[in-house]
Design a protein around this motif. Sequence first.
Motif, PDB file in Angstrom:
ATOM      1  N   GLU A 141       0.862  -1.307  -0.047  1.00 28.48           N
ATOM      2  CA  GLU A 141      -0.082  -0.061   0.170  1.00 28.48           C
ATOM      3  C   GLU A 141       0.935   1.288   0.013  1.00 28.48           C
ATOM      4  O   GLU A 141       0.275   2.411  -0.018  1.00 28.48           O
ATOM      5  CB  GLU A 141      -0.911  -0.102   1.048  1.00 28.48           C
ATOM      6  N   ALA A 142       2.119   1.076   0.059  1.00 31.76           N
ATOM      7  CA  ALA A 142       3.115   2.453   0.024  1.00 31.76           C
ATOM      8  C   ALA A 142       2.554   3.141  -1.105  1.00 31.76           C
ATOM      9  O   ALA A 142       2.118   2.775  -2.411  1.00 31.76           O
ATOM     10  CB  ALA A 142       4.483   1.724  -0.339  1.00 31.76           C
ATOM     11  N   ASP A 143       2.731   4.507  -0.978  1.00 36.76           N
ATOM     12  CA  ASP A 143       2.079   5.621  -2.168  1.00 36.76           C
ATOM     13  C   ASP A 143       2.928   6.978  -1.901  1.00 36.76           C
ATOM     14  O   ASP A 143       3.432   7.347  -0.683  1.00 36.76           O
ATOM     15  CB  ASP A 143       0.514   5.847  -1.805  1.00 36.76           C
ATOM     16  N   ILE A 144       3.115   7.215  -2.999  1.00 32.32           N
ATOM     17  CA  ILE A 144       3.897   8.803  -3.194  1.00 32.32           C
ATOM     18  C   ILE A 144       3.325   9.883  -2.495  1.00 32.32           C
ATOM     19  O   ILE A 144       4.020  10.595  -1.510  1.00 32.32           O
ATOM     20  CB  ILE A 144       4.131   9.067  -4.670  1.00 32.32           C
ATOM     21  N   PHE A 145       1.944   9.851  -2.336  1.00 33.76           N
ATOM     22  CA  PHE A 145       1.371  11.070  -1.549  1.00 33.76           C
ATOM     23  C   PHE A 145       1.157  10.675  -0.087  1.00 33.76           C
ATOM     24  O   PHE A 145       1.413  11.311   0.646  1.00 33.76           O
ATOM     25  CB  PHE A 145       0.114  11.480  -2.269  1.00 33.76           C
ATOM     26  N   ASP A 146       0.820   9.357   0.198  1.00 31.44           N
ATOM     27  CA  ASP A 146       0.330   8.878   1.471  1.00 31.44           C
ATOM     28  C   ASP A 146       1.876   8.797   2.224  1.00 31.44           C
ATOM     29  O   ASP A 146       1.921   9.189   3.517  1.00 31.44           O
ATOM     30  CB  ASP A 146      -0.451   7.678   1.552  1.00 31.44           C
TER      31      ASP A 146
END
Length: 713
Positions: free
Chosen positions: A550-555
């Motif tokens: 679930e890693a994410d540039i924004f979060d």
Amino acid sequence: MILPRLFVRNLLLAACLFATPTMVAAQTYLDEDFQDGDANGWQSDARKGKIGLTTYAGNISLKMTRDAYAIRKLEDISSPRVRISAVFAAEKLEGDDACILEASPDGAQWFEIGRVEDGQDDAVTLHPVTQVLDIESAHLYLGARIKGNASNDTCWVDNISVVGMRRVADLPTSLDPDVLWAGQVAVAPVSMQAFAPPTEPLAPLRSLSGTLRFSASQATGFELLEDAFNYAPTADRLNHLPAIEMGFVHDGTDLIPVQRGPRPSDHPDWEWIIEPGVIWRRVNGHVRASLPFALQERNANCLHNGVLTFEIGPDGQTSDMVYQIGSETCAYLQFNLWGSAPITVDLGPLPDSDATLRAYREEVSRRLPTRPLSELSFRDQLGHSTEVTPEAMTALGYVKNGTHFTAPCPTRFGDYPFCDVLDLPSYSWAKSMIAGVASMRLEKLYPGAMDALISDYVPACRDWKDVTFQHALDMATGYYASDVYDEDEASEGSRQFFIADSHEQKIDLACTLYDRRSAPGETFVYHTTDTYLLGTAITAFLREKTGRAEADIFDDLIRPLWDALGTSPVVRQTRRTYDDVGQVFTGWGLTLHRDDIAKIAAFLHDGGRIKGKPMLDPDMLSDALQKRVRPVGLRAVIDNQRYKNGFWAWNAGLSLGCEADLYVPAMSGYGGLTLALIPNGHTYYYISDGHAFAWARAAKASHGDTPFCEISS
């Protein structure tokens, strides 16, 4: 350039739409773009110069040299007020040479609408000129001319318009009680003052938290003011509001929605954003609630700002909801909308009300201190009409020594009553605020990350073997069709990229639209697709390094920073694709409040520190903010402009009279968004939608207040 999805809607819906009697175009007396290839209706005189139509990149404009002019007479003007506007490009102006737009009631006495002068004559930049005039007669003369003294003094004029307007002073300043309580139709807009609370509102005597429900409804009135891509015939529900269910709590006179930020809907065009407003007691025993809101275009970044209001009687009975939109930040689609509709309000405690109140109190307490922009001695040089059209302005501010100086937020019906929570789009500011900041954070956490290859993390770009994250951030991938500014961005393939709902569609287009033309790192070509690729690649990189699916540039890289800075809830989320992937747009899609703008700029000015701790890679930030001895970045569009790490930079040295080049970093967004990170530590910004991006006057004024020619790293 960022284009939305509305223009692809089915043309067969036109008959249904235009059968609606409430949807009308604003009274337009002139809309001249010369694209028909003639100048019929214009009387011209070349005098010692030349005048005639000319074509560049498919666009036709009227070219005048030396001292030529053209005049047009307009008849049967019925509006009490008109907005007159045009755009000029210019070349070889010197001294007091100028391109001038003017108007006259009789053809003898002329009033200047606006001019373009020496310093605005790069032959590329389009400068808007506009003014609103009260009209006393049924006819008007309009003139465009060049004031020059040499054969190479040149002006191009285009997009000349005269549009009828209301006078704000003529609008009712209160709502008719029968519109609220008796089901009477709201037949015309009112002043924004009618939605504003009193100067010292009195809090309700009892708890009025609860849930508001509104069924989708057609607006009573809809006036189309600008429709650059001819959406109206293809958008069958443009004048309908989506349904909504909204929980709200109140804290004294503050009325706070439980859910903040854009709210997905099944409406084909619009999504709600509801912001905190005010609730107060009235002398008749009723309680009035007033809430600011915005309609955000689905899958896009356009925002149309309005206010809604309703009353609750002593017995708990609820009036109709009355609403009105009279402003936007949207260059291609502008309208007035108003109406009333039944609602239901179920009063009672909500399970998350305490958390909502705590979060809102913290949000308000952490805002920067504000003062009126009028208190600055150089206020008249900020948002100057020669640089940005006043009628196109949404928000204007200046940050100096920790104080946020702000101007009122104008609408066509008077000043917006809730300016602190006015929703503002980022457009391509996100290329700096998301792509740029996230890349600097990534490099801080994983040194060398920006040398990673796009092809290793984006399988659809398997042929991009030597294109790095850094190349994509700098828009220097070597993949393009044309290196002429905006040709690729305005192409049909680019349009299809913007309107695509799914990540699969977007990434396929981003990887395949262009062929290899040069080596990576050599040529700047403006591509939002490059920034989207970067966001996709960084997300994949994070998932590989962290082992978290679930890693994410924004979060992971942006939201923790915004949380620590105390930004508003609306900027702590961003637009994403509508599929299960939910890929961050990266190059556009933020929603901001003006305090968010000031805080993020202050964070960058402070070296990307939070509580004294550097959060960003210092070398990348120094390059983005031009804190090197020599300018950094590739030439971007014109010789005195650079682009590096998601940030533009303009060489202000000559304009300021500095002894050497001085590149000032800036953010730029579609339609007319400008933010300058001035080397003296100040920030200047405006959000508009008249395609204006100039800020030389503001830079000079800031330099006059706190000189920065000698400031360096």
